[in-house]
Design an enzyme around this catalytic site. Structure first.
Site, mmCIF file in Angstrom:
data_model
loop_
_atom_site.group_PDB
_atom_site.id
_atom_site.type_symbol
_atom_site.label_atom_id
_atom_site.label_comp_id
_atom_site.label_asym_id
_atom_site.label_seq_id
_atom_site.Cartn_x
_atom_site.Cartn_y
_atom_site.Cartn_z
ATOM 1 N N LYS A 42 0.696 -1.240 -0.107
ATOM 2 C CA LYS A 42 0.164 0.047 0.032
ATOM 3 C C LYS A 42 0.979 1.279 -0.017
ATOM 4 C CE LYS A 42 -0.352 -0.393 4.794
ATOM 5 N NZ LYS A 42 -1.359 -0.391 6.414
ATOM 6 N N TYR A 268 14.437 30.982 7.391
ATOM 7 C CA TYR A 268 13.268 31.538 7.936
ATOM 8 C C TYR A 268 13.433 31.550 9.710
ATOM 9 C CZ TYR A 268 10.837 31.314 3.668
ATOM 10 O OH TYR A 268 10.492 31.450 2.173
#
Length: 376
Positions: A42, A268
């Site tokens: 999956k 940042y």
């Protein structure tokens, strides 16, 4: 015709298919005799790329798979044209016909779900989930009549029974006791059904950690997921020692190298300020590629020319910065490693997960589709 950019032009994932084959062999060597692998593929084979991973698994003799969605099952059918594929997720009413068309089995989670599937009018193979204590999906063992009723639907052919353990990775006494309780509940249901003459099909309960921690369980299928890819979810401790090799490496190119002075900040929020003249490499990978932003300011590292160096400042959407002051000559175009080996240095996915406060499954399945998968 659309031009294709160079795969290693920015950032990319390398997939070692021989490592996958090695892991399959290790899992088989530790599994109970006569147990077959139901490979869990999956989420794009845990971020590794469904098509190529499934092709190699088929070459290694695996012909039973587990997926989460019907779309995954349909895609997988191309790589496994004759294999058995079990869809663990609930399918919309309009898509039930596709289960039949692509010969996909469906997990049944309760009596109402079985009734819903039967009323759709298609002949379907199903596996019944027994909720032995995880309380995620499945039928309560105490409601035996509801379990038994599923065998009465003419449109449904029961091909297996399964359960899922909540704490198979733990060596805590309470967790071990709880797992044994789950095992007892599961086999009690199995025994009662067999006593009444029902063919319960294939039994399966062991996911990755249960294969190595509860090898005494003799189920028809084992269901390895994360360990197929050479990675532990978090704990490396198992009852039987694993001999696994990581399948995936994550690499990127340096975009720019520059010097900054004492007291200058990087990225940042100015969470990093240099305390010495520093050589900073800006790298072409960021959190939009799946590098956890939580690694910012955490002491995380990358590898440059075989040497581990710190990630500094906030990780950006498409870029991150490294302090390469001590590496020597570094320039734009040099390759760095986030997960994998370079020379004598290695960063495992477990390391990235631990420093990010999560598990490896989360890291691997979060790797973006924009990263090319290169199979080596």
């Amino acid at each position: 015709m659309v031009d294709s950019p160079i795969e290693r032009g920015r950032a990319w994932i390398e997939i070692d298919l021989d490592a996958l084959s090695h892991n399959i062999a290790d899992i088989r060597s530790k599994a109970p005799r006569d147990s077959e692998i139901m490979a869990i593929v999956k989420a794009n084979a845990y971020g590794h790329g469904l098509d190529k991973i499934a092709e190699r698994m088929v070459q290694e003799g695996i012909n039973t798979f587990g997926v989460a969605t019907i779309n995954e099952g349909i895609q997988l059918r191309q790589s496994a044209p004759t294999g058995d594929i079990l869809v663990f997720g609930r399918v919309h009413i309009d898509d039930v016909k596709l289960l039949s068309k692509y010969r996909l089995s469906q997990l049944v989670v309760d009596g109402a779900h079985a009734k819903f599937l039967s009323k759709c009018g298609h002949q379907l193979d199903v596996h019944i989930a027994i909720d032995t204590g995880m309380h995620r999906l499945g039928l309560d063992p105490s409601n035996f009549d509801e379990i038994e009723s599923i065998f009465s639907y003419s449109n449904l052919s029961v091909k297996g029974l399964l359960t899922h353990f909540a704490s198979a990775d733990s060596f805590d006494d309470d967790d071990i006791s709880f797992t044994h309780t789950q095992i007892k509940r599961f086999y009690t249901v199995v025994s009662k059904l067999k006593e009444k003459g029902y063919d319960v099909g294939k039994l399966h309960a062991q996911s990755s950690y249960a294969i190595y921690n509860y090898p005494e369980l003799k189920c028809d299928y084992i269901r390895p997921g994360i360990m197929l890819y050479g990675v532990h979810s978090q704990s490396d401790d198992t009852k039987i020692t694993t001999n696994l090799r990581p399948v995936l490496s994550l690499r990127a190119n340096i975009a720019q190298v520059k010097w900054i002075g004492i007291g200058e900040s990087v990225s940042y929020s100015r969470i990093y300020t240099s305390d010495k003249p520093s050589k900073i490499a800006t790298v072409c990978i960021g959190y939009a590629d799946g590098v956890p932003r939580q690694m910012s300011g955490s002491g995380a590292v990358a590898i440059v020319k075989g040497q581990k160096v710190p990630i500094v400042g906030r990780i950006c959407m498409d870029l991150l910065m490294l302090d390469v002051t001590d590496v020597g000559h570094v320039e734009a175009g040099d390759v760095i490693t986030i997960i994998g080996k370079d020379g004598d240095s290695e960063i495992r996915c477990e390391d990235v997960a631990a420093i990010s406060g999560t598990i490896t499954n989360d890291v691997l399945t979060g790797l973006a589709s924009r990263l090319p998968r290169i199979y080596v």
